[in-house]
Design a protein around this motif. Structure first.
Motif, PDB file in Angstrom:
ATOM      1  N   GLY A 153      -3.688 -10.945  -0.639  1.00 55.07           N
ATOM      2  CA  GLY A 153      -4.821 -10.747   0.578  1.00 55.07           C
ATOM      3  C   GLY A 153      -5.505 -12.031   0.577  1.00 55.07           C
ATOM      4  O   GLY A 153      -5.810 -12.693   1.562  1.00 55.07           O
ATOM      5  N   ARG A 154      -5.887 -12.371  -0.906  1.00 48.77           N
ATOM      6  CA  ARG A 154      -6.620 -13.781  -1.034  1.00 48.77           C
ATOM      7  C   ARG A 154      -5.799 -14.870  -0.585  1.00 48.77           C
ATOM      8  O   ARG A 154      -6.324 -15.999  -0.045  1.00 48.77           O
ATOM      9  N   LYS A 155      -4.639 -15.117  -0.883  1.00 45.93           N
ATOM     10  CA  LYS A 155      -3.605 -16.170  -0.496  1.00 45.93           C
ATOM     11  C   LYS A 155      -3.435 -16.033   1.031  1.00 45.93           C
ATOM     12  O   LYS A 155      -3.390 -17.168   1.572  1.00 45.93           O
ATOM     13  N   LEU A 156      -3.334 -15.297   1.534  1.00 44.27           N
ATOM     14  CA  LEU A 156      -2.928 -15.075   3.048  1.00 44.27           C
ATOM     15  C   LEU A 156      -4.323 -15.477   3.982  1.00 44.27           C
ATOM     16  O   LEU A 156      -4.070 -15.841   4.639  1.00 44.27           O
ATOM     17  N   SER A 157      -5.483 -14.894   3.222  1.00 44.48           N
ATOM     18  CA  SER A 157      -6.984 -15.443   4.083  1.00 44.48           C
ATOM     19  C   SER A 157      -7.081 -16.748   3.636  1.00 44.48           C
ATOM     20  O   SER A 157      -8.004 -17.331   4.497  1.00 44.48           O
ATOM     21  N   GLY A 158      -6.672 -17.584   2.807  1.00 44.95           N
ATOM     22  CA  GLY A 158      -6.987 -18.834   2.382  1.00 44.95           C
ATOM     23  C   GLY A 158      -8.307 -18.922   1.404  1.00 44.95           C
ATOM     24  O   GLY A 158      -8.542 -20.105   1.203  1.00 44.95           O
ATOM     25  N   THR A 159      -8.749 -17.753   1.159  1.00 39.71           N
ATOM     26  CA  THR A 159      -9.952 -17.815   0.191  1.00 39.71           C
ATOM     27  C   THR A 159      -9.454 -18.167  -1.124  1.00 39.71           C
ATOM     28  O   THR A 159     -10.288 -18.465  -2.162  1.00 39.71           O
ATOM     29  N   GLY A 160      -8.422 -18.012  -1.659  1.00 38.92           N
ATOM     30  CA  GLY A 160      -8.015 -18.230  -2.955  1.00 38.92           C
ATOM     31  C   GLY A 160      -7.673 -19.807  -3.365  1.00 38.92           C
ATOM     32  O   GLY A 160      -7.453 -20.019  -4.364  1.00 38.92           O
TER      33      GLY A 160
ATOM     34  N   LEU B 228       0.522   2.507 -15.621  1.00 42.74           N
ATOM     35  CA  LEU B 228      -0.420   1.533 -14.936  1.00 42.74           C
ATOM     36  C   LEU B 228       0.282   0.623 -13.974  1.00 42.74           C
ATOM     37  O   LEU B 228      -0.310  -0.275 -13.420  1.00 42.74           O
ATOM     38  N   ALA B 229       1.570   0.958 -13.521  1.00 40.06           N
ATOM     39  CA  ALA B 229       2.168   0.542 -12.246  1.00 40.06           C
ATOM     40  C   ALA B 229       1.387   0.509 -10.960  1.00 40.06           C
ATOM     41  O   ALA B 229       1.298  -0.524 -10.387  1.00 40.06           O
ATOM     42  N   PRO B 230       0.428   1.568 -10.588  1.00 45.54           N
ATOM     43  CA  PRO B 230      -0.308   1.445  -9.480  1.00 45.54           C
ATOM     44  C   PRO B 230      -1.433   0.394  -9.629  1.00 45.54           C
ATOM     45  O   PRO B 230      -1.779  -0.156  -8.545  1.00 45.54           O
ATOM     46  N   ALA B 231      -1.905   0.361 -10.896  1.00 45.36           N
ATOM     47  CA  ALA B 231      -2.875  -0.632 -11.137  1.00 45.36           C
ATOM     48  C   ALA B 231      -2.594  -2.170 -10.684  1.00 45.36           C
ATOM     49  O   ALA B 231      -3.066  -2.895 -10.159  1.00 45.36           O
ATOM     50  N   ALA B 232      -1.129  -2.342 -11.313  1.00 43.86           N
ATOM     51  CA  ALA B 232      -0.533  -3.660 -11.030  1.00 43.86           C
ATOM     52  C   ALA B 232      -0.350  -3.994  -9.498  1.00 43.86           C
ATOM     53  O   ALA B 232      -0.524  -5.088  -9.171  1.00 43.86           O
ATOM     54  N   ILE B 233       0.002  -3.171  -8.697  1.00 37.57           N
ATOM     55  CA  ILE B 233       0.224  -3.113  -7.345  1.00 37.57           C
ATOM     56  C   ILE B 233      -0.803  -3.218  -6.569  1.00 37.57           C
ATOM     57  O   ILE B 233      -1.079  -4.207  -5.707  1.00 37.57           O
ATOM     58  N   ILE B 234      -1.961  -2.626  -7.178  1.00 41.64           N
ATOM     59  CA  ILE B 234      -3.230  -2.855  -6.535  1.00 41.64           C
ATOM     60  C   ILE B 234      -4.096  -4.560  -6.658  1.00 41.64           C
ATOM     61  O   ILE B 234      -4.262  -4.955  -5.636  1.00 41.64           O
ATOM     62  N   VAL B 235      -3.557  -5.149  -7.879  1.00 44.20           N
ATOM     63  CA  VAL B 235      -3.778  -6.383  -8.254  1.00 44.20           C
ATOM     64  C   VAL B 235      -3.060  -7.340  -7.220  1.00 44.20           C
ATOM     65  O   VAL B 235      -3.251  -8.329  -6.891  1.00 44.20           O
TER      66      VAL B 235
ATOM     67  N   LEU C  53       0.734  -1.202  -0.026  1.00 44.52           N
ATOM     68  CA  LEU C  53       0.089   0.078  -0.004  1.00 44.52           C
ATOM     69  C   LEU C  53       0.770   1.252   0.008  1.00 44.52           C
ATOM     70  O   LEU C  53       0.604   2.140  -0.673  1.00 44.52           O
ATOM     71  N   ILE C  54       1.985   1.161   0.788  1.00 45.83           N
ATOM     72  CA  ILE C  54       2.947   2.452   0.856  1.00 45.83           C
ATOM     73  C   ILE C  54       3.308   2.508  -0.762  1.00 45.83           C
ATOM     74  O   ILE C  54       3.774   3.779  -1.129  1.00 45.83           O
TER      75      ILE C  54
END
Length: 85
Positions: free
Chosen positions: A75-82, A62-69, A37-38
């Motif tokens: 986040g999905r991998k860490l939460s286990g929903t992916g 497009l770099a900020p868009a890639a960072i958001i992705v 996020l930083i």
């Protein structure tokens, strides 16, 4: 705006780019959403600057868009929903 021999706008853009790159690599290696996020927020001025280009440098915006992705995928991998199965 030039004060003395230092162009402060260029200095702040370069500082922002340096912080964005360092926090991007650290955020990816440490899998830290906060550092990503930083990196996102510090890459916005650079993206805005290059968005006005009339050539291939416009793709830097497009770099900020890639960072958001990356934040979303991390986040999905860490939460286990992916995961499947």
């Amino acid at each position: 705006m030039k004060i003395g021999t230092v162009n402060w706008i260029v200095f702040l853009l370069q500082l922002s780019m340096g912080v964005a790159i360092v926090t991007l690599f650290y955020g990816i290696l440490a899998k830290s959403r906060i550092h990503l996020l930083i990196s996102f927020f510090t890459s916005l001025p650079i993206a805005y600057y290059f968005f006005g280009a009339n050539n291939g440098w416009k793709l830097v915006a497009l770099a900020p868009a890639a960072i958001i992705v990356a934040i979303f995928v991390l986040g999905r991998k860490l939460s286990g929903t992916g995961r499947e199965g």
